[in-house]
Design a protein around this motif. Sequence first.
Motif, PDB file in Angstrom:
ATOM      1  N   ASN A 177     128.469 -35.279  58.186  1.00 45.69           N
ATOM      2  CA  ASN A 177     128.164 -33.931  59.368  1.00 45.69           C
ATOM      3  C   ASN A 177     127.231 -34.798  60.508  1.00 45.69           C
ATOM      4  O   ASN A 177     126.076 -35.056  60.317  1.00 45.69           O
ATOM      5  CB  ASN A 177     127.114 -32.898  58.815  1.00 45.69           C
ATOM      6  CG  ASN A 177     126.987 -31.973  59.878  1.00 45.69           C
ATOM      7  OD1 ASN A 177     127.323 -31.865  61.042  1.00 45.69           O
ATOM      8  ND2 ASN A 177     126.404 -30.853  59.265  1.00 45.69           N
ATOM      9  N   ILE A 223     125.742 -24.564  62.091  1.00 46.49           N
ATOM     10  CA  ILE A 223     125.538 -25.563  61.110  1.00 46.49           C
ATOM     11  C   ILE A 223     125.988 -25.063  59.753  1.00 46.49           C
ATOM     12  O   ILE A 223     126.838 -25.312  58.892  1.00 46.49           O
ATOM     13  CB  ILE A 223     124.126 -26.132  61.149  1.00 46.49           C
ATOM     14  CG1 ILE A 223     123.791 -26.993  62.368  1.00 46.49           C
ATOM     15  CG2 ILE A 223     124.034 -27.151  60.070  1.00 46.49           C
ATOM     16  CD1 ILE A 223     124.974 -28.126  62.712  1.00 46.49           C
ATOM     17  N   LYS A 253     121.496 -23.115  64.349  1.00 48.67           N
ATOM     18  CA  LYS A 253     121.624 -23.611  62.928  1.00 48.67           C
ATOM     19  C   LYS A 253     122.344 -22.669  61.973  1.00 48.67           C
ATOM     20  O   LYS A 253     122.936 -23.111  61.022  1.00 48.67           O
ATOM     21  CB  LYS A 253     119.852 -23.323  62.618  1.00 48.67           C
ATOM     22  CG  LYS A 253     118.968 -24.456  63.241  1.00 48.67           C
ATOM     23  CD  LYS A 253     117.587 -24.202  62.654  1.00 48.67           C
ATOM     24  CE  LYS A 253     116.920 -22.970  62.734  1.00 48.67           C
ATOM     25  NZ  LYS A 253     115.583 -23.121  62.380  1.00 48.67           N
ATOM     26  N   ASN A 268     124.526 -36.493  53.532  1.00 45.35           N
ATOM     27  CA  ASN A 268     125.256 -35.659  54.495  1.00 45.35           C
ATOM     28  C   ASN A 268     125.685 -36.395  55.730  1.00 45.35           C
ATOM     29  O   ASN A 268     125.662 -35.705  56.642  1.00 45.35           O
ATOM     30  CB  ASN A 268     124.679 -34.359  54.534  1.00 45.35           C
ATOM     31  CG  ASN A 268     125.540 -33.363  55.378  1.00 45.35           C
ATOM     32  OD1 ASN A 268     126.669 -33.272  54.839  1.00 45.35           O
ATOM     33  ND2 ASN A 268     125.146 -32.321  56.007  1.00 45.35           N
ATOM     34  N   TRP A 298     126.205 -33.888  63.034  1.00 46.11           N
ATOM     35  CA  TRP A 298     125.350 -33.044  63.911  1.00 46.11           C
ATOM     36  C   TRP A 298     124.043 -32.678  63.012  1.00 46.11           C
ATOM     37  O   TRP A 298     123.097 -32.086  63.247  1.00 46.11           O
ATOM     38  CB  TRP A 298     125.913 -31.570  64.235  1.00 46.11           C
ATOM     39  CG  TRP A 298     127.180 -31.903  65.324  1.00 46.11           C
ATOM     40  CD1 TRP A 298     127.012 -32.406  66.595  1.00 46.11           C
ATOM     41  CD2 TRP A 298     128.314 -31.695  65.185  1.00 46.11           C
ATOM     42  NE1 TRP A 298     127.934 -32.488  67.171  1.00 46.11           N
ATOM     43  CE2 TRP A 298     128.942 -32.281  66.403  1.00 46.11           C
ATOM     44  CE3 TRP A 298     129.030 -31.092  64.098  1.00 46.11           C
ATOM     45  CZ2 TRP A 298     130.430 -31.885  66.553  1.00 46.11           C
ATOM     46  CZ3 TRP A 298     130.407 -31.012  64.225  1.00 46.11           C
ATOM     47  CH2 TRP A 298     131.068 -31.361  65.530  1.00 46.11           C
ATOM     48  N   PHE A 299     123.942 -33.017  61.704  1.00 47.62           N
ATOM     49  CA  PHE A 299     123.114 -32.465  60.797  1.00 47.62           C
ATOM     50  C   PHE A 299     121.669 -33.201  61.228  1.00 47.62           C
ATOM     51  O   PHE A 299     120.733 -32.485  60.721  1.00 47.62           O
ATOM     52  CB  PHE A 299     123.585 -33.266  59.226  1.00 47.62           C
ATOM     53  CG  PHE A 299     122.666 -32.639  58.144  1.00 47.62           C
ATOM     54  CD1 PHE A 299     122.951 -31.179  57.910  1.00 47.62           C
ATOM     55  CD2 PHE A 299     121.782 -33.042  57.527  1.00 47.62           C
ATOM     56  CE1 PHE A 299     122.101 -30.559  56.907  1.00 47.62           C
ATOM     57  CE2 PHE A 299     120.922 -32.567  56.431  1.00 47.62           C
ATOM     58  CZ  PHE A 299     121.403 -31.335  56.075  1.00 47.62           C
ATOM     59  N   ARG A 343     121.499 -30.363  50.840  1.00 48.74           N
ATOM     60  CA  ARG A 343     121.866 -31.683  51.861  1.00 48.74           C
ATOM     61  C   ARG A 343     120.536 -32.504  52.447  1.00 48.74           C
ATOM     62  O   ARG A 343     119.373 -31.772  52.403  1.00 48.74           O
ATOM     63  CB  ARG A 343     122.472 -30.893  52.922  1.00 48.74           C
ATOM     64  CG  ARG A 343     123.780 -30.190  52.673  1.00 48.74           C
ATOM     65  CD  ARG A 343     124.724 -30.894  52.139  1.00 48.74           C
ATOM     66  NE  ARG A 343     124.925 -31.054  50.658  1.00 48.74           N
ATOM     67  CZ  ARG A 343     125.397 -31.723  49.924  1.00 48.74           C
ATOM     68  NH1 ARG A 343     126.548 -32.777  50.602  1.00 48.74           N
ATOM     69  NH2 ARG A 343     125.457 -32.087  48.682  1.00 48.74           N
ATOM     70  N   PHE A 352     120.218 -30.977  63.590  1.00 54.03           N
ATOM     71  CA  PHE A 352     119.781 -29.751  62.814  1.00 54.03           C
ATOM     72  C   PHE A 352     118.743 -30.188  62.087  1.00 54.03           C
ATOM     73  O   PHE A 352     117.538 -29.206  61.998  1.00 54.03           O
ATOM     74  CB  PHE A 352     120.894 -29.348  61.796  1.00 54.03           C
ATOM     75  CG  PHE A 352     120.478 -28.553  60.669  1.00 54.03           C
ATOM     76  CD1 PHE A 352     120.279 -27.177  61.026  1.00 54.03           C
ATOM     77  CD2 PHE A 352     119.913 -28.937  59.405  1.00 54.03           C
ATOM     78  CE1 PHE A 352     119.562 -26.210  60.127  1.00 54.03           C
ATOM     79  CE2 PHE A 352     119.575 -28.040  58.624  1.00 54.03           C
ATOM     80  CZ  PHE A 352     119.555 -26.854  58.611  1.00 54.03           C
ATOM     81  N   TRP A 353     118.285 -31.178  61.461  1.00 55.61           N
ATOM     82  CA  TRP A 353     117.365 -31.607  60.813  1.00 55.61           C
ATOM     83  C   TRP A 353     115.933 -31.707  61.640  1.00 55.61           C
ATOM     84  O   TRP A 353     114.984 -30.924  61.149  1.00 55.61           O
ATOM     85  CB  TRP A 353     117.365 -33.003  60.236  1.00 55.61           C
ATOM     86  CG  TRP A 353     116.497 -33.560  58.944  1.00 55.61           C
ATOM     87  CD1 TRP A 353     115.212 -33.939  59.130  1.00 55.61           C
ATOM     88  CD2 TRP A 353     116.704 -33.139  57.570  1.00 55.61           C
ATOM     89  NE1 TRP A 353     114.709 -34.059  57.895  1.00 55.61           N
ATOM     90  CE2 TRP A 353     115.545 -33.663  57.172  1.00 55.61           C
ATOM     91  CE3 TRP A 353     117.542 -32.571  56.862  1.00 55.61           C
ATOM     92  CZ2 TRP A 353     115.299 -33.705  55.590  1.00 55.61           C
ATOM     93  CZ3 TRP A 353     117.575 -32.447  55.509  1.00 55.61           C
ATOM     94  CH2 TRP A 353     116.334 -33.031  54.897  1.00 55.61           C
ATOM     95  N   GLU A 382     129.264 -25.971  57.752  1.00 61.91           N
ATOM     96  CA  GLU A 382     128.711 -26.629  56.345  1.00 61.91           C
ATOM     97  C   GLU A 382     129.586 -25.717  55.396  1.00 61.91           C
ATOM     98  O   GLU A 382     129.924 -26.319  54.284  1.00 61.91           O
ATOM     99  CB  GLU A 382     127.467 -26.716  56.135  1.00 61.91           C
ATOM    100  CG  GLU A 382     126.707 -27.767  56.562  1.00 61.91           C
ATOM    101  CD  GLU A 382     126.962 -29.087  56.065  1.00 61.91           C
ATOM    102  OE1 GLU A 382     127.576 -29.274  55.051  1.00 61.91           O
ATOM    103  OE2 GLU A 382     126.506 -30.262  56.681  1.00 61.91           O
TER     104      GLU A 382
END
Length: 906
Positions: free
Chosen positions: A370, A87, A83, A367, A372-373, A362, A376-377, A91
């Motif tokens: 991204n 990320i 993270k 977003n 890979w977001f 974000r 991450f979420w 970002e």
Amino acid sequence: MSQCRQQQPLPQNRSVWGWSYYGCHALWLHLLCLVGAWSGQASPAIQAAQPHSIKIEGDITLGGLFPVHAKGPAGVPCGEVKKEKGIHRMEAMLYALDQINSDPDLLPNITLGARILDTCSRDTYALEQSLTFVQALIRKDTSDVRCSNGEPPLIRMPERVVGVIGASASSVSIMVANVLRLFAIPQISYASTAPELSDNNRYDFFSRVVPPDSYQAQAMVDIVKAMGWNYVSTLASEGNYGESGVDAFVQVSREAGGLCIAQSLKIPRDPKPGEFDKIIKRLMETSNARGIIIFANEDDIRRVLHAAKKANLTGHFLFVGSDSWGSKISPILDQEDVAEGAVTILPKRASIEGFDQYFTSRSLENNRRNIWFAEFWEDDFKCKLTRPGIKLEEGKRKCTGEEQISRDSPYEQEGKVQFVIDAVYAMAHALHNMHLDLCPGATGVCERMDPVEGRLLLHYIRAVTFNGSSGTTVMFNENGDAPGRYDIFQYQLFNTSSPGYRVIGQWTNHLHLNVEEMQWSGGEQTIPDSVCSFPCKPGERKKMVKGVTCCWHCELCDGYRYQVDEFNCEMCPLDMRPAGNRTACLPTPIVKLEWHSPWALLPMFLAILGILATSLVIGTFVRFNDTPIVRASGRELSYVLLTGIFLIYAITFLMIAEPGAAVCAFRRLFLGLGMCITYAALLTKTNRIYRIFEQGKKAVTPPRFISPTSQLSITFSLVSLQVLGVFIWFGVIPPHTTVDYEEQRPPNPELARGILKCDMSDLSLICCLSYSIVLMVTCTIYAVKSRGVPETFNEAKPIGFTMYTTCIIWLAFVPIFFGTAQSTEKMYIQTTTLTVSMSLSASVSLGLLYLPKVYVILFHPEQNVPKRKRSFKAVAQVATMSMRLSQKASEKQNGEPNPEESLDSK
């Protein structure tokens, strides 16, 4: 004319330099052409072959390398999402691109795009991925490739990457830099700090906005020395970052001096189970080296702390972490008590408020660029994204999409975000300056910048100078390194409003450390020790351990040695002794025999009694000078003898008096003079008696020199030899005082004393008395020879008893005097022994020769009457009769004694 469009991928599984795959190029292109002709676009299978990346369209494309994922287990390239280091940093690049593209003053009318790749925290995987950046620069031979209609294929070239932002880990940057330099693509890293990357010959296209570990190593050495540590161990993750960081630390510490490395341990790239327990166990082999210098990735840091906690060593190790630790929470999560007191270092940074606003806003909706977001979420909110109709796993919460970063999950800006932004801006400023020079007045990218020439861009990168996102100046030296500016943190649990990292100093070429703000395990503010050997106490020298400059044994400067410096002891001069702490020499106290000393009281008591008794005898003799007893005792020699006895008593006071030139002169003169006068007079008397009776055996004529005048002449002649010897001694060695520092020099220097004395050695003292002893022995011999004289005849018998007793006294004196030569009380014992022996010998002479006479004179005056006088003829007859009686007595064992006549001798 038909067109055959082809988006050319790079194969995933080929070697780094495996350009041989282009041998199959014709067949590969032919297949793509067939598919393209049918569909007009690349198939999904082909798209799946593309590296997992983010593509941002723009006039100029920058590459980006970020560790979005951690290392995967064996056989799998990527693991869980990262993270913060992944990320957040990635970002930050997107945020910087947005800011630059919206800035009308920076690259106006030019849009920056990007191709961002995931390195998966693995150098080999990152190398394969980064080949995407050089696709456009690889010239392919397609002359023999035709589409189905016979036309040559129209191949869409991949975007040209003019520069790369990244990578994070030094090992990844080194791998990538080796490839990018072949194609003259400049690279700016936001986190790689390995000193090896400063080699401008090998990594000439590499630059970085963070200072190299050589600066960091210098800062860490300064921190360690400021805390008073001189014995530490190092711990490094296997790879360029960890190993080169430790190497730099060791090199700087060696150059600085005063710092020793107890152990240098390496954490394997793929550690086996129990590996970290073994590392902790090895570190405990040098338990005095509590300071641990750690250059490791956050995963290794976390496992090291866990192993220390598992070994119940919380609070023992004192960590000094590099910028890979910095102020991160993840390495110390759930093991804060082990990390308490850890001092970490991080390139000077500031939290970028604009990025916080950007990142916390974000969402899954805004977003989508991204890719890979979503992952991450799920990780950040501990939920699961699902498609309609798919059942959620048990125990998992479904993501609603309404979650908000910072509100529904903890958020803290990652430490390298600032440097990612600065790296992107450095590239943008270099392109801006390049555009101003190559395309003056032009709108957009002109022909001279299409394509961008890599070596020229590198020149502009190295020349940029601007205020970065935190307000500090961003610039590069000739090696592409940023200046060294670090913040120093300490993780604290107590005495703070909330536990966490606290800034305790900074380093900008010099260390500024607020030691008073530091605290350690349990809130203790005293800096713990990490030393091989503790400082020696005053008076102790360091005895170095061979081969280890920081280890020593403390050795006391014993005896009369004192500490010259930290490594040497030396003997104090003879007249000095070591101070209490043995760091210097002090004058040895000087002493002498004091009047109130017990050693002086007894001799003085005897001397006073003797002087009083002698004075009584002299006074009595003077008062009754003409009485028969006084006249019969030989008045002239008696006065001489009494004078000698008086001097013998008086010498006691000279021996006790404080030495001085006059006192020493009188000691020399009177020490032997009193005894010489006494025994010279006694010798004259015994010799006279002996000659009279010996002469009487042979003839009736008296012997010569028996008159009082002759007796005095003989006595003074004998005494003059003593006086002459003393005056010769005066001429050869004038009397003076000396301080004897050897006599009272015991093993304990505190008891050492200098003895103030006259310059009379034991030998010179004996020589001074030797003449008197000769007279005494001679007198004793005559007393023995005169033992046959009738006991009523004058003083022969008392003189004999006197001499026998005196000899016994002086025979006892010799072993006592010389037997104490090694005693620390030598001066006191010898002085007392000498004076008491002299007083006793004088008292024997006074008591046996004169006190009976004084007793008769004072208490029995009726006996103090004249005796009938005898001529020398009568004396001769008595002597002859005595001789005959002696002969008969020898023949008869039990003979009857004959009456003896008394004779008044003259």
